[in-house]
Design a protein around this motif. Structure first.
Motif, mmCIF file in Angstrom:
data_model
loop_
_atom_site.group_PDB
_atom_site.id
_atom_site.type_symbol
_atom_site.label_atom_id
_atom_site.label_comp_id
_atom_site.label_asym_id
_atom_site.label_seq_id
_atom_site.Cartn_x
_atom_site.Cartn_y
_atom_site.Cartn_z
ATOM 1 N N SER A 26 0.017 7.597 13.752
ATOM 2 C CA SER A 26 -0.533 7.011 12.534
ATOM 3 C C SER A 26 0.396 5.885 12.122
ATOM 4 C CB SER A 26 -0.622 8.053 11.415
ATOM 5 O OG SER A 26 -1.105 7.456 10.230
ATOM 6 N N ALA A 27 -0.162 4.792 11.616
ATOM 7 C CA ALA A 27 0.658 3.659 11.183
ATOM 8 C C ALA A 27 0.006 2.987 9.987
ATOM 9 C CB ALA A 27 0.836 2.652 12.312
ATOM 10 N N THR A 28 0.833 2.517 9.063
ATOM 11 C CA THR A 28 0.329 1.819 7.878
ATOM 12 C C THR A 28 1.115 0.528 7.698
ATOM 13 O OG1 THR A 28 -0.266 3.891 6.799
ATOM 14 C CG2 THR A 28 -0.052 1.951 5.400
ATOM 15 N N ALA A 29 0.390 -0.558 7.490
ATOM 16 C CA ALA A 29 1.009 -1.850 7.208
ATOM 17 C C ALA A 29 0.128 -2.588 6.216
ATOM 18 C CB ALA A 29 1.173 -2.675 8.482
ATOM 19 N N GLU A 30 0.735 -2.984 5.100
ATOM 20 C CA GLU A 30 0.020 -3.737 4.065
ATOM 21 C C GLU A 30 -1.263 -3.029 3.644
ATOM 22 O OE1 GLU A 30 -0.470 -7.750 5.454
ATOM 23 O OE2 GLU A 30 1.633 -8.226 5.088
ATOM 24 N N GLY B 241 1.218 1.943 -5.670
ATOM 25 C CA GLY B 241 0.834 1.258 -4.433
ATOM 26 C C GLY B 241 1.513 -0.091 -4.392
ATOM 27 N N VAL B 242 2.328 -0.319 -3.372
ATOM 28 C CA VAL B 242 3.069 -1.573 -3.279
ATOM 29 C C VAL B 242 2.104 -2.737 -3.134
ATOM 30 C CG1 VAL B 242 4.675 -2.899 -1.841
ATOM 31 C CG2 VAL B 242 5.136 -0.491 -2.333
ATOM 32 N N THR B 243 2.338 -3.778 -3.935
ATOM 33 C CA THR B 243 1.566 -5.015 -3.854
ATOM 34 C C THR B 243 2.530 -6.163 -3.592
ATOM 35 O OG1 THR B 243 1.746 -5.333 -6.243
ATOM 36 C CG2 THR B 243 -0.215 -4.180 -5.434
ATOM 37 N N ALA B 244 2.000 -7.361 -3.420
ATOM 38 C CA ALA B 244 2.851 -8.524 -3.174
ATOM 39 C C ALA B 244 3.722 -8.795 -4.396
ATOM 40 C CB ALA B 244 1.997 -9.747 -2.841
ATOM 41 N N GLY B 245 4.941 -9.269 -4.151
ATOM 42 C CA GLY B 245 5.855 -9.592 -5.248
ATOM 43 C C GLY B 245 7.270 -9.146 -4.955
ATOM 44 N N ALA B 246 8.131 -9.238 -5.988
ATOM 45 C CA ALA B 246 9.556 -8.926 -5.821
ATOM 46 C C ALA B 246 9.868 -7.512 -6.294
ATOM 47 C CB ALA B 246 10.398 -9.938 -6.584
ATOM 48 N N TYR B 247 10.714 -6.812 -5.534
ATOM 49 C CA TYR B 247 11.160 -5.466 -5.856
ATOM 50 C C TYR B 247 12.687 -5.437 -5.789
ATOM 51 C CZ TYR B 247 6.305 -4.119 -5.092
ATOM 52 O OH TYR B 247 4.936 -4.024 -5.172
ATOM 53 N N THR B 248 13.310 -4.655 -6.688
ATOM 54 C CA THR B 248 14.765 -4.537 -6.668
ATOM 55 C C THR B 248 15.183 -3.077 -6.798
ATOM 56 O OG1 THR B 248 15.119 -4.730 -9.067
ATOM 57 C CG2 THR B 248 14.974 -6.790 -7.802
ATOM 58 N N ALA B 249 16.426 -2.807 -6.370
ATOM 59 C CA ALA B 249 17.027 -1.488 -6.523
ATOM 60 C C ALA B 249 18.497 -1.683 -6.872
ATOM 61 C CB ALA B 249 16.892 -0.670 -5.243
ATOM 62 N N GLN B 250 19.019 -0.813 -7.769
ATOM 63 C CA GLN B 250 20.416 -0.916 -8.195
ATOM 64 C C GLN B 250 20.901 0.460 -8.624
ATOM 65 O OE1 GLN B 250 21.035 -3.605 -11.481
ATOM 66 N NE2 GLN B 250 23.242 -3.757 -11.145
ATOM 67 N N ALA B 251 22.176 0.739 -8.381
ATOM 68 C CA ALA B 251 22.750 2.003 -8.824
ATOM 69 C C ALA B 251 22.878 2.013 -10.340
ATOM 70 C CB ALA B 251 24.110 2.210 -8.172
ATOM 71 N N LYS B 252 22.841 3.225 -10.933
ATOM 72 C CA LYS B 252 22.949 3.359 -12.382
ATOM 73 C C LYS B 252 23.576 4.709 -12.707
ATOM 74 C CE LYS B 252 20.159 2.901 -16.606
ATOM 75 N NZ LYS B 252 18.793 2.706 -17.137
ATOM 76 N N GLY C 113 0.790 -1.215 0.000
ATOM 77 C CA GLY C 113 0.000 0.000 0.000
ATOM 78 C C GLY C 113 0.826 1.271 0.000
ATOM 79 N N ALA C 114 2.128 1.174 0.304
ATOM 80 C CA ALA C 114 2.988 2.361 0.320
ATOM 81 C C ALA C 114 3.140 2.908 -1.095
ATOM 82 C CB ALA C 114 4.355 2.020 0.900
ATOM 83 N N THR C 115 3.450 4.180 -1.191
ATOM 84 C CA THR C 115 3.563 4.838 -2.497
ATOM 85 C C THR C 115 5.000 5.202 -2.836
ATOM 86 O OG1 THR C 115 3.088 6.964 -1.462
ATOM 87 C CG2 THR C 115 1.213 5.741 -2.380
ATOM 88 N N ALA C 116 5.953 4.691 -2.075
ATOM 89 C CA ALA C 116 7.353 5.003 -2.358
ATOM 90 C C ALA C 116 8.230 3.810 -2.037
ATOM 91 C CB ALA C 116 7.809 6.222 -1.572
ATOM 92 N N LEU C 117 9.303 3.650 -2.828
ATOM 93 C CA LEU C 117 10.337 2.651 -2.575
ATOM 94 C C LEU C 117 11.593 3.393 -2.143
ATOM 95 C CD1 LEU C 117 9.864 0.396 -5.737
ATOM 96 C CD2 LEU C 117 8.968 -0.011 -3.443
ATOM 97 N N ALA C 118 12.219 2.956 -1.059
ATOM 98 C CA ALA C 118 13.397 3.637 -0.525
ATOM 99 C C ALA C 118 14.635 2.807 -0.826
ATOM 100 C CB ALA C 118 13.254 3.869 0.971
ATOM 101 N N GLY C 119 15.350 3.179 -1.872
ATOM 102 C CA GLY C 119 16.568 2.483 -2.257
ATOM 103 C C GLY C 119 17.776 3.381 -2.132
#
Length: 818
Positions: free
Chosen positions: A387-391, A239-250, A183-189
Motif C-alpha cells: 500500500s502506498a500514499t502520496a499527496e 489531512g495535510v494540504t499544500a503549505g508550510a509546516y513547522t516543528a519545535q521543541a517546547k 493527505g496524511a493524518t500525522a506530522l512526524a517531528g
C-alpha cells in the motif's frame, strides 16, 4: 567529608569507638550503598519537574540499619522540596529545605514496608523544584548509625549525585520534521535536546507544530517521549494540504531551540501503480483494472530479493517531478515456515511474521520510488501486500480498482512453470509445396522468461502416412523439427505434436514433465497451388504513434507472408517487430492481420510479399499534434553577421521524435502558446515576429542591419502546450548573433634567395610579427594591414621557417637558401 568503607573497615572503626564494649554495639550488617535515578540514567530534568532517586545496597540490610537511612541535600540558592513517594516508600525521609545546611532532624522511621531480602531498591527520594532559574541539588544517602546527623568516616554513604533542574536558557534543541505527505493524518517531528534530559522525569517536553491552517491541527503541542536520544511526538492533522509546516521543541518554560520547517507543494499525483522489476527471476502480470482484482506479480521461489517500483503520474499520464514524498506500507500476509522468517524493505525489517513495514520514500527524476524487497526464505506461496500514499492518492491494498484507477498490488513467490511454444508468428499452420519441407522451431521457457536448462528434450510425433516419433534435446531452451513431404506420404495435412520430457537425475529415465507439457498442435499443409494474394492490401491512414490494422489474404492457408516498411513497428500476437515481420496466414482462410504504427509522420510504403509475388500499399501517418512540442531547434541561426547585412532567423518546433509541430492547426480544445521576441540592432521586416509555426514546424523572420550596427542580436522562443494551464511546463530557448565587421586573418609567406630569406606578412595591423629560422629567433617587426616584406640573412641550405603573428603561428615552411 564522606567516605565509603568495606565491611571490615566499618567493623574496625566501630570497635575502636566502643572499646571493650564492642560486642554490645550495633549489628553492622549493611554493605556498600549507591544512589541513582529510579529510571533512566541522566541526572538532568526540566525546571518545574520532579526527580526520583533510589537507594540500593549490595546486600540485604537489617531493619535496624534501614531505620537510620538519611539524605543530605546540599542545595543551590533554589529551595527544593524533598518528599516521600508511593513507589519509593520504604522508610520515612529526612527533609532539608535550608540552603547549604547539613541535615534537619531525622524523622521517625517505620520499617514495616521494607523488603529485607536480596539486592534491590530499598528507599528513595523525590525532589521537586519550580521557578524560572536553573537550579541543582547535590544529594548523598547514608546510614546514620549513631544518629548524629553527620556522615562519619565509619558510616556507609553513597557517591554524591547532582540533580539539575534546567530552565530553557540553559538548554538547546535542534528540531527536525519529516516531509509531510498530502493527505496524511500525522506530522512526524522530533528534537535533540542538550544537555541530555532524563526522559522519565522531564515530562513537560513537547513538540509544538504549526500548519497552514491552524484548524487542521488536533493540538498545536504534542507530548514527546525520549528514544535513542530524540524527543518525538506525532501531531495529528485533519489531512495535510499544500503549505508550510513547522516543528519545535517546547517545555513549561516555552519554545526551545531551532525551528524545523517543510513546505508541501501543491498536489500533482493523480495515480500510483506498482510492478516488480523484470530480471529473469520475476514475472509482471497486468490483469484488467476492475473492482476486486489485484495486480499480483511473481518472484521465482528460492530467490530472496526483488525490486518493486512505484510509478507516480500526473493527470496527463506523464511522470511527476522528483522529490515527491510517499509513505509505503508492506504487509507479510502469507509467509511460510519457519515462523521467524522475516521481510525487509529498503533495509527496514518487519518486527515479526505478518507485521507491517512502513518506509518513507521520495520520487526520483523518473517519478518513481524503488523498493528493495528481501524475503529471508523466498518460499513458494509467500505473499506481500503493498500500500502506498502520496499527496492523498493511494495504491489500494485491499479492494482492487479504486475511483482513481489505482490497482492493488501483491508480490508472491511461486515455483516456475514451463511452456513449449512455437516461434511461428501468426498461424499454427504451415504451407509447403509437394516434396517440400519446413522447419518448426520451439522454445521452452518458464513463466519468468528463463529458458529451461539441461536434462530436457522434446518428443515430436509427426503424422505422416506412417507416424514418426523423434526425440530432440533442448539446448539453450530451443529445439526444432523439420517436416518433409515424401513420395511415401499421402497425407495432405500433417499434424505435428511436441511434448516436453525431463530426465531424472537419480535414474536417468525420461518422463513427461509437469503432467505433461504439450505444445499446440501444428499442421503442415501440402499443396500444389502456387502461393498468391487473393485479397490485396489497401492504403490506410492513422494518427502519429497510433496503431493501424493492416490486412490481406492469400490463397494458401499457412503460407509465409512478409510485411515490411522502414520506420514502421509491426505487432503480431503482442510482439513488436521493427521494419518487417514474417507471419503465417490463418488456417481457415489465409487471412493476415498486422498492427502497424510509426512515430515518424508522413507516407510509408508497406510491401507485402508471399512466395514470388509482392504488393504495396501506402500507410499515411498523421502530423504531430500542436500540443506535442518538446524541442525548439535554433541550430540554423548564424553565430555572426557583418553590419549592413540581412539577418535571417529560422527555427523549428519539434516533438520528442523529431516531427514538425504546427502550432496553428486550429484543433478545438487545444490552445498552445508560441511566441518569438527579438532584441538587438536593426529593424524587423514586417514589423513583428512570428506567433506560430507552420506545417513544417518552422518559423522565420528577417532583420535588416545598418552599416554602423554592432553588438548582439538575440532571439528568444517560448512554447507552452497548454498555454496558461498547469499540466505541461513552458519550454524556451534563445540564440545570440554577434554583429561585427569581419576580421581578415593574417597571411604569411616565405621564400629563399642568395644568402637571404624573405618573409612577408599581410593583415597584421596592431600585432607583432616574429620570424624563426630552424627554431631560433631571427627577426621581429610590427605588422600592418598591408603586405610587409622583411629580409633575414641566412647561410646556404634548407631552412625551417616559422612566422608568428600575435603569438600564433601562421606559417611553417621549408625554404632553400642559395
Amino acid at each position: 567529608m564522606s567516605k565509603n568503607l568495606t565491611r571490615k573497615g566499618l567493623a574496625f572503626g566501630a570497635l575502636v569507638a566502643l572499646g571493650s564494649t564492642a560486642l554490645a554495639g550495633p549489628a553492622y550488617a549493611v554493605d556498600a550503598i549507591s544512589l541513582a535515578p529510579v529510571a533512566g540514567t541522566s541526572y538532568n530534568t526540566t525546571l518545574g519537574g520532579e526527580f526520583q532517586l533510589g537507594v540500593q545496597v549490595s546486600s540485604a540490610p537489617l531493619a535496624a540499619d534501614l531505620a537510620t537511612l538519611r539524605f543530605k541535600i546540599e542545595q543551590s540558592a533554589k529551595v527544593f522540596t524533598a518528599s516521600t513517594d508511593a513507589d519509593l516508600t520504604a522508610v520515612a525521609y529526612a527533609a532539608d529545605t535550608a540552603a547549604n545546611s547539613a541535615l534537619a532532624a531525622n524523622l521517625a522511621a517505620s520499617t514495616t514496608a521494607v523488603t529485607h531480602a536480596g539486592v534491590g531498591k530499598t528507599a528513595g527520594l523525590k525532589l521537586t523544584a519550580s521557578g524560572t532559574t536553573s537550579a541543582s541539588a547535590v544529594v548523598t544517602a547514608w546510614f546514620d548509625l549513631d544518629n548524629d546527623g553527620v556522615i562519619d568516616a565509619t558510616e556507609f554513604s553513597s557517591t554524591p549525585r547532582t540533580v539539575n533542574f534546567l530552565a530553557n536558557a540553559d538548554l538547546s534543541a535542534t528540531a527536525s520534521l519529516t516531509a509531510p505527505v498530502i493527505g496524511a493524518t500525522a506530522l512526524a517531528g522530533s528534537a535533540v535536546i542538550t544537555p541530555e534530559l532524563n526522559g522519565n522525569y522531564a515530562t513537560d517536553v513537547k513538540i509544538s507544530y504549526t500548519a497552514p491552517t491552524a484548524a487542521t491541527l488536533s493540538a498545536a503541542d504534542v507530548a514527546a517521549s525520549l528514544a535513542s536520544g530524540k524527543w518525538s511526538g506525532n501531531g495529528a492533522v485533519a489531512g495535510v494540504t499544500a503549505g508550510a509546516y513547522t516543528a519545535q521543541a517546547k517545555t513549561a518554560g516555552g519554545l526551545l531551540g531551532s525551528v524545523a520547517s517543510q513546505t508541501v507543494a501543491a498536489a500533482t499525483v493523480s495515480s500510483i501503480s506498482a510492478a516488480v522489476t523484470d530480471n529473469g527471476d520475476t514475472q509482471t502480470i497486468t490483469p484488467a483494472n476492475t473492482a476486486g482484482t489485484k495486480k499480483q506479480d511473481k518472484v521465482r521461489s528460492g530467490v530472496k530479493s526483488a525490486e518493486v517500483v512505484l510509478s507516480l503520474k500526473k493527470a496527463d499520464g506523464t511522470a511527476v517531478a522528483a522529490g515527491i514524498p510517499a509513505v509505503v506500507t508492506v504487509t507479510s500476509t502469507a509467509i511460510t515456515t519457519p515462523a521467524t522468517a522475516l521481510v525487509t524493505v529498503n533495509g527496514t525489517a518487519a518486527a515479526a511474521v505478518g507485521s507491517s513495514i512502513t518506509v518513507n520514500g521520495v520520487t526520483d527524476a523518473n517519478g518513481q520510488i524503488k523498493l528493495a524487497v528481501a524475503n529471508q526464505l523466498g518460499t513458494a506461496g509467500d505473499l506481500l501486500t503493498f500500500s502506498a500514499t502520496a499527496e492523498g492518492v493511494t495504491l489500494d491494498s485491499n479492494s482492487g480498482a479504486s475511483a482513481t484507477g489505482n490497482q492493488a498490488f501483491e508480490l508472491t513467490w511461486a515455483d516456475p512453470a514451463y511452456t513449449v511454444v512455437s516461434s511461428a508468428v501468426g498461424s499454427v499452420v504451415r504451407s509447403i509445396a509437394e516434396g517440400g519441407s519446413t522447419t518448426i522451431n520451439y522454445t521452452v521457457k518458464d513463466n519468468f522468461g528463463t529458458a529451461i536448462g539441461t536434462g530436457a528434450r522434446l518428443e515430436f510425433v509427426v503424422g505422416y502416412t506412417t507416424a514418426a516419433t523423434t526425440y530432440v534435446n533442448v539446448v539453450g531452451g530451443v529445439a526444432s523439427i523439420t517436416v518433409t513431404d515424401t513420395t511415401a506420404n499421402v497425407v495432405s495435412a500433417i499434424p505435428v505434436n511436441a511434448t516436453l520430457q525431463t530426465q531424472s537425475v537419480a535414474t536417468g529415465n525420461w518422463a513427461a514433465a509437469q503432467s505433461p507439457i504439450t505444445a499446440t498442435t501444428h499442421t503442415v499443409n501440402v499443396t500444389s497451388t502456387v502461393a498468391a494474394f487473393d485479397t490485396v492490401p489497401v492504403a490506410s491512414s492513422v494518427a502519429l504513434s497510433t496503431a493501424a490494422t493492416l490486412t490481406a489474404s492469400v490463397n494458401n492457408p499457412g503460407a509465409a507472408v512478409t510485411v515490411a516498411a522502414n520506420g514502421v513497428t509491426f505487432t503480431v500476437d503482442g510482439v513488436e517487430y521493427a521494419n518487417s515481420v514474417t507471419l503465417f496466414s490463418a488456417a481457415s482462410n489465409g487471412d493476415i492481420s498486422v498492427s502497424a504504427k510509426s512515430n515518424i509522420a508522413g507516407a510509408k510504403t508497406v510491401t507485402y510479399t508471399v512466395g514470388s509475388e509482392s504488393k504495396t500499399a501506402v500507410l499515411t501517418v498523421g502530423a504531430a499534434a500542436e500540443t506535442a512540442g518538446t524541442n525548439i531547434d535554433l541550430s540554423a541561426v548564424p553565430a555572426t553577421v557583418v553590419p549592413g547585412s540581412t539577418l535571417v532567423f529560422t527555427g523549428y518546433l519539434k516533438d520528442v521524435y523529431g516531427n514538425a509541430v504546427d502550432t496553428d492547426q486550429g484543433v478545438a480544445g487545444t490552445t498552445p502558446s508560441f511566441s518569438v521576441t527579438y532584441s538587438g540592432p536593426g529593424f524587423i521586416v514586417g514589423g513583428s515576429t512570428p506567433t506560430a509555426t507552420d506545417a513544417d514546424g518552422k518559423f522565420t523572420f528577417t532583420v535588416i542591419l545598418g552599416v554602423n550596427d554592432s553588438g548582439s542580436a538575440t532571439v528568444s522562443v517560448k512554447y507552452d502546450a497548454d498555454a496558461a494551464g498547469t499540466v505541461s511546463a513552458e519550454i524556451s530557448k534563445s540564440a545570440t548573433v554577434s554583429v561585427a565587421k569581419a576580421v581578415t586573418a593574417a597571411t604569411a609567406a616565405a621564400s629563399g634567395s642568395t644568402a637571404k630569406i624573405y618573409a612577408s606578412v599581410a593583415n597584421a595591423a596592431g600585432k607583432w610579427v616574429v620570424v624563426k629560422v630552424n627554431g631560433k629567433f631571427a627577426k621581429s617587426f610590427a605588422g600592418t594591414s598591408a603586405k610587409k616584406v622583411v629580409a633575414v640573412a641566412a647561410t646556404a641550405g634548407a631552412k625551417n621557417v616559422s612566422i608568428y603573428v600575435g603569438g600564433t603561428r601562421v606559417l611553417a615552411k621549408v625554404v632553400t637558401v642559395k
